[in-house]
Design a protein around this motif. Structure first.
Motif, PDB file in Angstrom:
ATOM      1  N   LEU A  62       0.926  -0.825  -0.022  1.00  0.00           N
ATOM      2  CA  LEU A  62       0.197   0.035   0.062  1.00  0.00           C
ATOM      3  C   LEU A  62       1.122   1.301  -0.321  1.00  0.00           C
ATOM      4  O   LEU A  62       0.710   2.284  -0.650  1.00  0.00           O
ATOM      5  N   MET A  63       1.897   1.548   0.615  1.00  0.00           N
ATOM      6  CA  MET A  63       2.746   2.387   1.002  1.00  0.00           C
ATOM      7  C   MET A  63       3.944   2.483  -0.633  1.00  0.00           C
ATOM      8  O   MET A  63       3.831   3.987  -0.628  1.00  0.00           O
ATOM      9  N   ARG A  64       4.226   1.469  -1.033  1.00  0.00           N
ATOM     10  CA  ARG A  64       5.009   1.439  -2.117  1.00  0.00           C
ATOM     11  C   ARG A  64       4.087   2.523  -3.209  1.00  0.00           C
ATOM     12  O   ARG A  64       4.158   2.850  -4.389  1.00  0.00           O
ATOM     13  N   ASP A  65       2.469   2.087  -3.080  1.00  0.00           N
ATOM     14  CA  ASP A  65       1.516   2.591  -4.394  1.00  0.00           C
ATOM     15  C   ASP A  65       1.443   4.081  -3.988  1.00  0.00           C
ATOM     16  O   ASP A  65       0.981   4.203  -5.390  1.00  0.00           O
ATOM     17  N   LEU A  66       1.527   3.820  -3.075  1.00  0.00           N
ATOM     18  CA  LEU A  66       1.185   5.775  -2.904  1.00  0.00           C
ATOM     19  C   LEU A  66       2.924   6.254  -3.266  1.00  0.00           C
ATOM     20  O   LEU A  66       2.278   7.580  -3.430  1.00  0.00           O
ATOM     21  N   VAL A  67       3.965   5.986  -2.785  1.00  0.00           N
ATOM     22  CA  VAL A  67       4.776   6.334  -3.764  1.00  0.00           C
ATOM     23  C   VAL A  67       5.151   6.691  -5.038  1.00  0.00           C
ATOM     24  O   VAL A  67       5.560   8.071  -5.602  1.00  0.00           O
ATOM     25  N   GLN A  68       4.696   5.550  -5.842  1.00  0.00           N
ATOM     26  CA  GLN A  68       4.547   5.278  -7.003  1.00  0.00           C
ATOM     27  C   GLN A  68       3.969   6.582  -7.552  1.00  0.00           C
ATOM     28  O   GLN A  68       4.535   7.706  -9.001  1.00  0.00           O
ATOM     29  N   GLU A  69       2.550   7.027  -6.508  1.00  0.00           N
ATOM     30  CA  GLU A  69       1.472   7.857  -7.578  1.00  0.00           C
ATOM     31  C   GLU A  69       1.871   9.297  -7.491  1.00  0.00           C
ATOM     32  O   GLU A  69       1.583  10.662  -8.179  1.00  0.00           O
ATOM     33  N   ARG A  70       3.301   9.247  -6.241  1.00  0.00           N
ATOM     34  CA  ARG A  70       3.517  10.782  -5.856  1.00  0.00           C
ATOM     35  C   ARG A  70       5.428  10.630  -6.787  1.00  0.00           C
ATOM     36  O   ARG A  70       5.955  12.072  -6.541  1.00  0.00           O
ATOM     37  N   GLU A  71       5.727  10.721  -8.096  1.00  0.00           N
ATOM     38  CA  GLU A  71       6.448   9.658  -8.032  1.00  0.00           C
ATOM     39  C   GLU A  71       6.832  11.768  -9.507  1.00  0.00           C
ATOM     40  O   GLU A  71       8.523  11.635  -9.490  1.00  0.00           O
ATOM     41  N   LEU A  90      13.672  10.020  -3.072  1.00  0.00           N
ATOM     42  CA  LEU A  90      12.926   9.436  -1.577  1.00  0.00           C
ATOM     43  C   LEU A  90      13.522   8.028  -1.437  1.00  0.00           C
ATOM     44  O   LEU A  90      13.172   7.363  -2.232  1.00  0.00           O
ATOM     45  N   ASP A  91      13.101   7.973  -0.255  1.00  0.00           N
ATOM     46  CA  ASP A  91      13.691   6.266   0.088  1.00  0.00           C
ATOM     47  C   ASP A  91      12.992   5.875   0.587  1.00  0.00           C
ATOM     48  O   ASP A  91      12.595   6.147   2.115  1.00  0.00           O
ATOM     49  N   LEU A  92      12.425   4.633   0.202  1.00  0.00           N
ATOM     50  CA  LEU A  92      11.686   3.607   1.171  1.00  0.00           C
ATOM     51  C   LEU A  92      12.110   2.244   1.792  1.00  0.00           C
ATOM     52  O   LEU A  92      12.515   1.722   1.062  1.00  0.00           O
ATOM     53  N   ARG A  93      11.838   1.975   2.478  1.00  0.00           N
ATOM     54  CA  ARG A  93      12.578   0.900   3.132  1.00  0.00           C
ATOM     55  C   ARG A  93      11.532   0.248   3.525  1.00  0.00           C
ATOM     56  O   ARG A  93      10.600   0.341   4.349  1.00  0.00           O
ATOM     57  N   GLY A  94      11.662  -1.033   3.189  1.00  0.00           N
ATOM     58  CA  GLY A  94      10.470  -1.855   4.763  1.00  0.00           C
ATOM     59  C   GLY A  94      10.682  -3.228   2.971  1.00  0.00           C
ATOM     60  O   GLY A  94      11.347  -2.606   2.266  1.00  0.00           O
ATOM     61  N   SER A  95       9.657  -3.843   3.715  1.00  0.00           N
ATOM     62  CA  SER A  95       9.369  -5.115   3.131  1.00  0.00           C
ATOM     63  C   SER A  95       8.036  -5.972   2.866  1.00  0.00           C
ATOM     64  O   SER A  95       7.925  -5.161   4.444  1.00  0.00           O
ATOM     65  N   LEU A 101      11.944   9.754   4.028  1.00  0.00           N
ATOM     66  CA  LEU A 101      12.332   8.661   4.369  1.00  0.00           C
ATOM     67  C   LEU A 101      10.807   8.153   4.249  1.00  0.00           C
ATOM     68  O   LEU A 101      10.529   8.813   5.682  1.00  0.00           O
ATOM     69  N   VAL A 102      10.411   7.071   4.264  1.00  0.00           N
ATOM     70  CA  VAL A 102       9.589   6.452   4.473  1.00  0.00           C
ATOM     71  C   VAL A 102      10.045   4.382   4.655  1.00  0.00           C
ATOM     72  O   VAL A 102      11.079   4.078   3.783  1.00  0.00           O
ATOM     73  N   GLU A 103       9.551   4.126   5.774  1.00  0.00           N
ATOM     74  CA  GLU A 103       9.861   3.114   6.556  1.00  0.00           C
ATOM     75  C   GLU A 103       8.808   2.267   6.960  1.00  0.00           C
ATOM     76  O   GLU A 103       7.834   3.099   7.940  1.00  0.00           O
ATOM     77  N   VAL A 104       9.176   1.179   6.422  1.00  0.00           N
ATOM     78  CA  VAL A 104       7.696   0.034   6.836  1.00  0.00           C
ATOM     79  C   VAL A 104       8.397  -1.276   7.837  1.00  0.00           C
ATOM     80  O   VAL A 104       9.124  -1.464   7.438  1.00  0.00           O
ATOM     81  N   GLY A 105       7.737  -1.288   9.064  1.00  0.00           N
ATOM     82  CA  GLY A 105       8.203  -2.368   9.517  1.00  0.00           C
ATOM     83  C   GLY A 105       7.364  -2.694  10.933  1.00  0.00           C
ATOM     84  O   GLY A 105       6.133  -1.923  11.101  1.00  0.00           O
ATOM     85  N   ARG A 106       7.898  -3.397  11.791  1.00  0.00           N
ATOM     86  CA  ARG A 106       7.194  -4.013  12.627  1.00  0.00           C
ATOM     87  C   ARG A 106       8.045  -3.886  13.637  1.00  0.00           C
ATOM     88  O   ARG A 106       8.951  -3.920  13.565  1.00  0.00           O
ATOM     89  N   HIS A 107       7.332  -3.283  15.276  1.00  0.00           N
ATOM     90  CA  HIS A 107       8.536  -3.469  15.872  1.00  0.00           C
ATOM     91  C   HIS A 107       7.338  -3.310  17.115  1.00  0.00           C
ATOM     92  O   HIS A 107       6.052  -3.833  17.563  1.00  0.00           O
ATOM     93  N   ARG A 108       7.829  -3.843  18.648  1.00  0.00           N
ATOM     94  CA  ARG A 108       7.325  -3.843  19.947  1.00  0.00           C
ATOM     95  C   ARG A 108       6.630  -2.694  20.578  1.00  0.00           C
ATOM     96  O   ARG A 108       7.424  -1.964  20.329  1.00  0.00           O
ATOM     97  N   SER A 109       5.785  -2.410  20.312  1.00  0.00           N
ATOM     98  CA  SER A 109       4.872  -1.418  20.975  1.00  0.00           C
ATOM     99  C   SER A 109       5.554   0.002  22.417  1.00  0.00           C
ATOM    100  O   SER A 109       6.279  -1.575  23.159  1.00  0.00           O
TER     101      SER A 109
END
Length: 797
Positions: free
Chosen positions: A641-650, A660-665, A701-709
């Motif tokens: 979802l985040m990748r599509d949003l970034v591509q729309e604003r290319e 613009l640096d998109l990180r994660g998987s 910088l856009v970073e997508v991942g998981r972490h402990r609350s």
């Protein structure tokens, strides 16, 4: 005539036999002669012995004749022995026997002559203190003619006296012995007697019951012991040692009696060479009482150590036996002062520490305090010390001659008493300064305290309140001031509920002059009840105004609800028509357009798209605030979802030359349950915000991942793994004031004047993004520093 050898042998044997017979005859004659001489001597000796014997023989023949020695005659008072038995009573008062004694002797003699039955008699001759003992029976024919009776007469005067004394002593001893045996038998404690060797010979019934035997004989025969071995020695060995050492042995042992273990005090007492007597006393109850007393004393002293008051105990010798910690502290006593210290020395030590009052004659004062031990009742004194301490001393004489001394530090109490007086005065002044009318009622309903406003609020005279009237009397006077007099009962019930039922009540009453009073009955901790009265006339009017305004707000909210329900149709339908016609014009259905016409149509389409987006934002924000935002939840790949949003604003990124640096998987971010359209809109607003705020040539910088609350203060949260999206830029950033207004929905100017080309942040974007993220159960946090950029942190479950 010639003799043959055989005849000569025979003749020699005959001569030898004759010689032997002749010698035997001679020797036999000599022996008989010697025997006859010995018999004579023996007869004379026997006769003399009979004369000198303590017993004299009286022979009574069958015809009544009697034979006796002169000595026997003298015993009977005669100079010569009478010839017949009947002559022993010749009627003279100074000799012979009485008629009764003679008749008794005659009958006994006749019985012995006829039946050979022996008899024993005791007689006393007339006129004599002599006592004679007669023992008779049938005489041997060799001693007297056949049918005679022999009577041995003993002078038993001295023996009879001793016998009488011994008989009395024996009877008394027998009676005492029987009483002693009965006492021992009836004794409730086990008692026994042992031989010198330690063997049981006698036990009482208590011993038999204690060992569980059938009878005393079974105990003695079986050697059943009451107690067990002590230090490897049996009870018999302990008794034998006591016998050997000639001293009592006492010990405390345990024994099983009636199926219970009991403590016994066992004593073994040597009785000369006869044996050892023993007894056992059950001291189990005494031991329990002793243990209970020791435990009580220890508990009492432990409890006294917890007291804030000092407590000391003295024995009958005036010596200290116990002092708790507060006592030691109050008198500044050390360990050396407490060890078996006399009462006077204790006072001396306290005086040296300055813990007794100052007086002119200390010795006389100390002597008077020492007389407390002999006082008839408790003594109480107040000791003011030089350092300002006030002690209350109570001395209680004890029945055993000791003394119990209790010392209480009253310094704080006196200080609190002074404070209490000050507080009472302060309370009175405070009551009179309150804007509320206040009154305190006792549990019996009497008025205790009140302020001036209470009297003026209800229109009561001060003289009436000074009499401390009952609540019923107060309510009767209040009823005359009310618009509805029956409401006075409700006010009185509020006072009674506070004082008796210990619960708080309240209400409102209207006075006849138009005022409105609000009252409340409040229970106080001391059992009294507080009645507070407040004039709420003005607030009542304000309340009515607020109520009217609230009704208007409710109606406006209903209009808002209807507006939200109709806005989608009313707004989107015209925009859809405009967009549709503009697309038809652009497609050439209305004819060919000029170059400028096509530009106008493109501008119309762009404006329609932007206006549609703004309407969607307004609708979503309004519905979210109203709690009516519908969500179509489904599994969403957050990274995709985040990748599509970034591509729309290319195009925007390229136009502003941004990095613009998109990180994660998708593997790290995973999937979440969300409404992809509305969640995408929220993240798009945050991304657009970053693009608008970042100057040309900047970095995002856009970073997508998981972490402990985690919590906001940085501490660990519940430890749950959550999806996380971070959108940060190196734009001008915001100060604290701008950051606080970020979610107000107003445009925000860049904080740095050097941030050329940085557009204003959209006003509705951030509030709408927060509402949409929170609708998904997530959180949105903004971090920004002037000149350092801004970071938006989104956490989703």
């Amino acid at each position: 005539m010639q003799w043959t050898p055989l005849a000569m042998v025979v003749m020699g044997l005959l001569l030898a036999a004759w010689a032997v017979a002749a010698g035997w005859a001679v020797l036999s004659s000599l022996a008989r002669a010697r025997a006859a001489a010995g018999a004579v001597r023996q007869a004379r000796r026997l006769a003399r012995m009979v004369e000198e014997s303590p017993a004299q023989l009286l022979i009574v023949r069958s015809d009544g004749r009697i034979e006796g020695s002169p000595r026997l005659a003298s015993w009977l008072g005669f100079s010569a022995m009478p010839q017949f038995l009947s002559e022993l009573d010749d009627g003279k008062p100074d000799r012979g026997l009485s008629a009764e004694q003679l008749a008794q002797l005659t009958e006994a003699v006749l019985s012995a002559q006829r039946t050979s039955r022996s008899f024993n008699l005791a007689i006393s001759p007339r006129g004599s203190r002599r006592s004679l003992s007669l023992r008779g029976g049938l005489a041997d024919p060799q001693v007297a003619p056949a049918g005679s009776a022999q009577v041995w007469v003993f002078d038993a005067s001295e023996a009879e006296t001793q016998i009488a004394r011994m008989r009395a002593e024996t009877a008394r001893s027998k009676s005492d012995f029987l009483a002693l045996v009965g006492l021992i038998e009836a004794a409730p404690i086990p008692m026994w007697f042992r031989s010198p060797q330690g063997e049981l010979r006698l036990v009482n019934s208590a011993y038999v019951r204690a060992v569980g035997a059938d009878n005393a004989e079974a105990v003695v025969n079986g050697g059943l012991e009451l107690v067990e071995r002590v230090d490897g020695q049996t009870p018999a060995q302990v008794a034998a040692r006591a016998m050997l050492e000639k001293r009592p042995a006492e010990r405390i042992v345990a024994a099983t009696i009636g199926g219970q273990r009991r403590a016994l005090r066992v004593s073994d007492l040597p009785l000369g060479n006869e044996g050892v007597a023993g007894y056992a006393i059950d001291i189990e109850e005494m031991e329990e009482i002793s243990r209970a007393f020791r435990a009580f004393r220890e508990a009492q002293r432990s409890m006294l150590d917890l007291f804030s008051s000092g407590v000391a105990q003295f024995d009958a010798r005036h010596r200290l036996t116990f002092a708790n910690q507060p006592f030691q502290r109050l008198f500044a006593l050390g360990p050396a002062d407490l060890h078996d210290a006399p009462f006077e020395r204790l006072l001396d030590a306290a005086r040296e520490a300055g813990r007794v009052p100052e007086m002119r004659d200390y010795r006389a004062w100390r002597k008077e305090r020492a007389e407390w031990f002999a006082a008839s009742g408790a003594q109480e004194e107040a000791w003011p010390l030089s350092d300002g301490t006030h002690l209350r001393v109570v001395a209680q004489p004890m029945p055993d001659g000791g003394l119990l001394m209790v010392v209480e530090d009253r310094t704080e109490t006196l200080r609190i008493s002074a404070m209490r007086d000050t507080l009472l005065r302060t309370r009175t002044a405070t009551f009179d300064s309150l804007f509320e009318a206040v009154a305190v009622f006792a549990p019996d309903g009497r008025l205790q305290l009140w302020n001036r406003l209470f009297a003026s609020a209800w229109g009561l005279e001060a003289e009436v309140l000074d009499a401390h009237p009952h609540v019923d009397d107060v309510m009767q006077r209040i009823a005359a001031q009310l618009a509805r007099p029956d409401q006075a009962q409700a006010v009185g019930d509020g006072v009674r509920a506070a004082t008796l039922e210990r619960r708080q009540t309240g209400g409102r009453v209207a006075l006849a002059d138009g005022r409105v009073l609000e009252y409340a009955g409040v229970p106080l901790p001391d059992g009294n009840g507080l009645l507070t009265v407040l004039d709420i006339t003005d607030s009542q009017k304000a309340e009515e105004a607020l109520r009217e305004r609230n009704a208007a707000l409710v109606e406006a909210d209903q209009l808002k609800t209807r507006f939200l329900a109709n806005m989608s149709y009313e707004f989107r339908t015209p925009l859809t028509s405009i967009g549709g016609f503009a697309e038809l014009l652009e497609a050439g259905l209305g004819g060919d357009l000029s170059e400028s016409g096509r530009e106008y149509v493109g501008a119309i389409l762009t404006s329609v798209a932007r206006l549609t987006d703004q309407i969607e934002n307004v609708l979503d924000l309004s519905q979210s605030e109203a709690g009516m935002l519908p969500l179509a939840l489904e599994p969403v790949d957050l990274f995709a979802l985040m990748r599509d949003l970034v591509q729309e604003r290319e195009a925007v990124v390229t136009e502003k030359h941004l990095e613009l640096d998109l990180r994660g998987s998708s593997l790290n971010a995973g999937k979440i349950e969300a409404d992809p359209r509305r969640l995408g809109r929220a993240l798009a607003h945050l991304l657009d915000n970053a693009l608008d705020a970042t100057p040309r040539g900047g970095r995002i910088l856009v970073e997508v991942g998981r972490h402990r609350s985690r919590q906001k203060d940085g501490k660990n949260g519940d430890g749950k793994q959550r999806a996380r999206v971070v959108i940060s830029d190196n734009g001008p950033g915001m100060d604290r004031a701008a950051l606080a207004r970020a979610f107000d929905g107003l445009p925000i100017q860049p904080t740095s004047p050097d941030a050329k080309g940085a557009a204003r942040r959209q006003g509705l974007g951030l509030p709408l993004a927060r509402q949409l993220i929170e609708a998904h159960g997530g959180t949105l946090e903004l971090l920004s520093e002037p000149g350092q950029g801004t970071a938006a942190i989104v956490e989703l479950d």
